[in-house]
Design an enzyme around this catalytic site. Structure first.
Site, mmCIF file in Angstrom:
data_model
loop_
_atom_site.group_PDB
_atom_site.id
_atom_site.type_symbol
_atom_site.label_atom_id
_atom_site.label_comp_id
_atom_site.label_asym_id
_atom_site.label_seq_id
_atom_site.Cartn_x
_atom_site.Cartn_y
_atom_site.Cartn_z
ATOM 1 C CD GLU A 45 -1.519 0.107 3.590
ATOM 2 O OE1 GLU A 45 -1.887 0.618 3.937
ATOM 3 O OE2 GLU A 45 -2.128 -1.562 3.522
ATOM 4 C CD GLU A 87 -3.743 -6.464 4.800
ATOM 5 O OE1 GLU A 87 -4.911 -5.433 5.443
ATOM 6 O OE2 GLU A 87 -2.494 -6.871 4.182
#
Length: 354
Positions: free
Chosen positions: A137, A276
């Site tokens: 990220e 996730e």
């Protein structure tokens, strides 16, 4: 997994405006009680190491085998974990490149070759390495531009070796400037600059983008306005109608918003893997309980196992990784320490998954 308040705001604003000493028998007992035995083939687990009380990697791998987990994701090429995985080629492993290594690796292909020779090459004959993810990220952001050159170098390397390893990166939903309704999904200007070239490379290599999808964070931002059953897959009623597409759960809406955003940039039919998702069992009052966390994760497993896809991509199966295997006590205090399925001290499940 760490969400910054400013980035949370940018994403959630568009979401919430409208949505009113162990032996094998010990491991088997734990597996039966958590319930993955019958539904794990579609589900992977994130294996984080930010704890000072975690069981040894060999015990963790034994646990995974006992509960039929065939996919795991690790955040860096940890040698102890990788050595424990030797010989377990039935487990597909996703290995991350550490964010702090990107600057050096983006400087040259030779640096990437050196990283690969040190961190991947020694394990190729013993471990089923399915993915290498470049950065976690970091797009969009200051080091986001370092992702693409590292991906290109790794892609060239695995292609030249004819290795069945996909190269990708992991992104979060703050790449979206708009997400409601899903068909309005669009990327931020910085995401268009940093992410879209990555997506186009992935299209060329037919590799998926890995995305984090957390309905929990949307719900936690305004629990009085967002329906809990919508956030936890616990209703079949249509809650959001977007043209001809109806949404009964927030996960699908978030997923499809990202699909729409990609299509608007000319990237169509690119596979997405959920790197996730999950729900904390403590850390934020009565919206983070074992009961709610268990409900979300059970329903997520069922949703993935159904193969029905999302309204925008019907009947297209989704691969997904639950976050996370254990509660990790070296993560930030609060919910971040409570996403695990298991307590690390006794390896007992925090709640039954079925």
């Amino acid at each position: 997994m760490l969400y910054l308040p400013k980035k949370l705001f940018l994403f959630f604003f568009s979401c919430i405006v409208v949505i009113v000493n162990y032996n094998n028998s010990d491991f088997v007992n734990a597996a039966n009680s958590i319930g993955f035995v019958n539904a794990a083939n579609s589900i992977g687990l994130n294996y984080g190491l930010l704890g000072d009380n975690l069981p040894s990697p060999s015990k963790v791998i034994t646990l995974y085998k006992s509960i039929d987990i065939t996919k795991i994701r690790i955040f860096d090429p940890n040698t102890e974990v990788l050595n424990a995985l030797r010989g377990h080629r039935d487990i597909a492993v996703t290995v991350g490149v550490r964010d702090q290594d990107l600057a050096a690796l983006s400087a040259s292909e030779e640096a990437v070759k050196g990283w690969f020779a040190t961190n991947i090459e020694p394990y190729l004959s013993d471990i089923n390495i399915a993915f290498i993810t470049v950065g976690n990220e970091v797009i969009p952001g200051p080091i986001g531009p370092q992702v693409l050159p590292v991906m290109q170098s790794l892609t060239n390397l695995v292609k030249s070796r004819n290795l069945p390893i996909s190269i990708s990166t992991v992104v979060a939903m703050w790449n979206l400037e708009q997400s409601y309704p899903p068909s309005a999904g669009m990327f931020t200007s910085q995401a268009r600059e940093q992410l879209v070239p990555v997506l186009k490379l992935l299209s060329q290599t037919n590799s998926p983008i890995l995305v984090k999808i957390y309905p929990y964070f949307s719900y936690a931002s305004d629990p009085s306005s967002i329906r809990l059953d919508y956030a936890t897959f616990n209703t079949e009623a249509i809650v959001v109608q977007d043209g001809s597409l109806g949404y009964s759960n927030m996960f699908d809406a978030i997923f499809d918003a990202f699909v729409w955003a990609m299509e608007k940039e000319g990237v169509k039919d690119l596979p997405m893997v959920v790197s996730e998702t999950g729900w904390p069992s403590a850390g934020n009052g009565n919206i983070t309980t074992p009961d709610i966390a268990g409900t979300y994760n059970r329903n997520f497993v069922k949703h993935i196992a159904s193969g029905k896809g999302t309204p925008k991509r019907p009947n297209k199966g989704i691969d997904g990784f639950l976050f996370a295997t254990f509660n990790e006590n070296q993560k930030p205090v609060g919910t971040e320490q409570n996403f695990g399925l298991y307590n690390p001290n006794d390896m007992k499940p925090i709640y039954n998954l079925f």
